[in-house]
Design a protein around this motif. Structure first.
Motif, PDB file in Angstrom:
ATOM      1  N   GLU A 103      -0.151 -11.292  -9.807  1.00 35.66           N
ATOM      2  CA  GLU A 103      -0.705 -10.108  -9.157  1.00 35.66           C
ATOM      3  C   GLU A 103       0.361  -9.031  -8.998  1.00 35.66           C
ATOM      4  O   GLU A 103       0.046  -7.871  -8.738  1.00 35.66           O
ATOM      5  N   GLN A 138      -2.454  -4.597 -16.445  1.00 33.16           N
ATOM      6  CA  GLN A 138      -3.135  -3.498 -15.741  1.00 33.16           C
ATOM      7  C   GLN A 138      -3.472  -3.873 -14.305  1.00 33.16           C
ATOM      8  O   GLN A 138      -3.980  -4.952 -14.021  1.00 33.16           O
ATOM      9  N   GLY A 139      -3.181  -2.937 -13.394  1.00 33.40           N
ATOM     10  CA  GLY A 139      -3.550  -3.109 -11.996  1.00 33.40           C
ATOM     11  C   GLY A 139      -2.580  -3.923 -11.179  1.00 33.40           C
ATOM     12  O   GLY A 139      -2.735  -4.018  -9.957  1.00 33.40           O
ATOM     13  N   ARG A 140      -1.573  -4.488 -11.811  1.00 33.08           N
ATOM     14  CA  ARG A 140      -0.589  -5.276 -11.063  1.00 33.08           C
ATOM     15  C   ARG A 140       0.492  -4.363 -10.503  1.00 33.08           C
ATOM     16  O   ARG A 140       0.802  -3.334 -11.082  1.00 33.08           O
ATOM     17  N   THR A 141       1.037  -4.747  -9.370  1.00 33.90           N
ATOM     18  CA  THR A 141       2.159  -3.995  -8.825  1.00 33.90           C
ATOM     19  C   THR A 141       3.440  -4.423  -9.531  1.00 33.90           C
ATOM     20  O   THR A 141       3.540  -5.538 -10.057  1.00 33.90           O
ATOM     21  N   PHE A 170       1.091  -0.486 -11.216  1.00 34.63           N
ATOM     22  CA  PHE A 170       1.443   0.322 -10.061  1.00 34.63           C
ATOM     23  C   PHE A 170       2.907   0.046  -9.720  1.00 34.63           C
ATOM     24  O   PHE A 170       3.236  -0.933  -9.058  1.00 34.63           O
ATOM     25  N   THR A 211       1.441  -4.930  -2.857  1.00 34.25           N
ATOM     26  CA  THR A 211       0.620  -5.954  -3.502  1.00 34.25           C
ATOM     27  C   THR A 211      -0.532  -6.375  -2.603  1.00 34.25           C
ATOM     28  O   THR A 211      -1.681  -6.499  -3.047  1.00 34.25           O
ATOM     29  N   LEU A 214      -3.191  -3.600  -2.556  1.00 40.53           N
ATOM     30  CA  LEU A 214      -3.887  -3.215  -3.784  1.00 40.53           C
ATOM     31  C   LEU A 214      -4.553  -4.358  -4.524  1.00 40.53           C
ATOM     32  O   LEU A 214      -5.419  -4.093  -5.374  1.00 40.53           O
ATOM     33  N   ARG A 215      -4.189  -5.597  -4.274  1.00 39.63           N
ATOM     34  CA  ARG A 215      -4.600  -6.648  -5.213  1.00 39.63           C
ATOM     35  C   ARG A 215      -6.111  -6.848  -5.285  1.00 39.63           C
ATOM     36  O   ARG A 215      -6.632  -7.210  -6.323  1.00 39.63           O
ATOM     37  N   SER A 218      -7.503  -3.392  -7.263  1.00 38.35           N
ATOM     38  CA  SER A 218      -6.956  -2.936  -8.548  1.00 38.35           C
ATOM     39  C   SER A 218      -8.045  -2.693  -9.583  1.00 38.35           C
ATOM     40  O   SER A 218      -7.958  -1.748 -10.379  1.00 38.35           O
ATOM     41  N   THR A 222      -8.396   1.042 -11.196  1.00 36.14           N
ATOM     42  CA  THR A 222      -8.121   1.250 -12.622  1.00 36.14           C
ATOM     43  C   THR A 222      -9.404   1.387 -13.454  1.00 36.14           C
ATOM     44  O   THR A 222      -9.357   1.341 -14.676  1.00 36.14           O
TER      45      THR A 222
END
Length: 244
Positions: A103, A138-141, A170, A211, A214-215, A218, A222
């Motif tokens: 993540e 995509q979408g991971r910190t 991110f 994290t 947003l996890r 995400s 996105t």
């Protein structure tokens, strides 16, 4: 008196109205929250026995575990050069599986000749933007770090930031750059107390906060208009072909 705004100026004839709904505040703020430990993949960019990028990564991993993360560190030894073999190579599969599992990620490279190392770039190059409909980054910190043999520099972290954006991640605002890394670690590879160490603590703490925020968001964050339009067009073409 405020100027009268002509609403006709806001007409958007090129917009697909069905694919541009209002922002879903509930999806952003009121969705479910996961309770499992944040999953963090860590990559480092050196194969040396006494690798300072690995030492810094391991030190950061200890901090992340203290903050409640589940951490996995990928060992790049044995990873082939990109495109030198097929993607079913065991080390490539290991790396891709870990990226999908994660993540959040931490990338730490030495700076060599004013740039990240080839070892670091090879790992990122083996991670495709899309893999069987799944996007492994995509979408991971992302947090970026570097170690230098000389004075402090930010070349490697700046390049890693560009790659993070390209991989649709991110990338958090804070970063770590350890100068004269040979003087910052003891014989056992543990980092000595310093402002450099404190900065790594700052970066890992910030990564965990972003994290956790947003996890579960995400996928929505996105979800892009351009891709929704393209998907709708593909579905329309498929339906129309069936009716022929």
């Amino acid at each position: 008196m405020p100027e009268h705004h002509d609403l006709s100026e806001d007409l958007l004839p090129n917009i697909d109205e069905d694919q541009l709904p209002p922002i879903d505040a509930k999806a952003l703020f009121d969705g479910p929250r996961a309770i499992h430990r944040p999953r963090v993949l860590m990559l480092y960019g050196s194969l040396r026995e006494r690798s300072y990028s690995r030492f810094a990564t391991e030190e950061a991993a200890r901090i992340l575990r203290r903050l409640g993360a589940e951490v996995r560190i990928f060992n790049p030894s044995g990873l082939p050069l990109p495109d030198s073999t097929s993607a079913d190579h065991p080390k490539v599969q290991e790396l891709r599986d870990l990226s999908i599992w994660s993540e959040a990620q931490v990338w730490c490279s030495p700076e060599r000749h004013g740039s990240m190392t080839g070892v670091m770039k090879a790992q990122i190059d083996w991670l495709p933007l899309s893999m069987g409909g799944v996007r492994p980054t995509q979408g991971r910190t992302l947090a970026v770090m570097q170690v230098s043999g000389g004075s402090q520099s930010f070349n490697a972290v700046n390049q890693l930031r560009i790659l993070g954006r390209w991989m649709r991640m991110f990338t958090i605002p804070n970063q770590s750059s350890v100068a004269k890394a040979f003087a910052e670690f003891d014989e056992a590879g543990r980092m000595k107390p310093s402002s450099y160490y404190n900065r790594i603590v700052d970066v890992m703490e910030e990564l965990m906060k972003f994290t956790l925020l947003l996890r579960e968001r995400s996928d929505y964050l996105t979800d892009r208009y351009s891709e929704r339009v393209e998907s709708a067009e593909q579905v329309s073409k498929r339906v129309n072909q069936r009716s022929i």
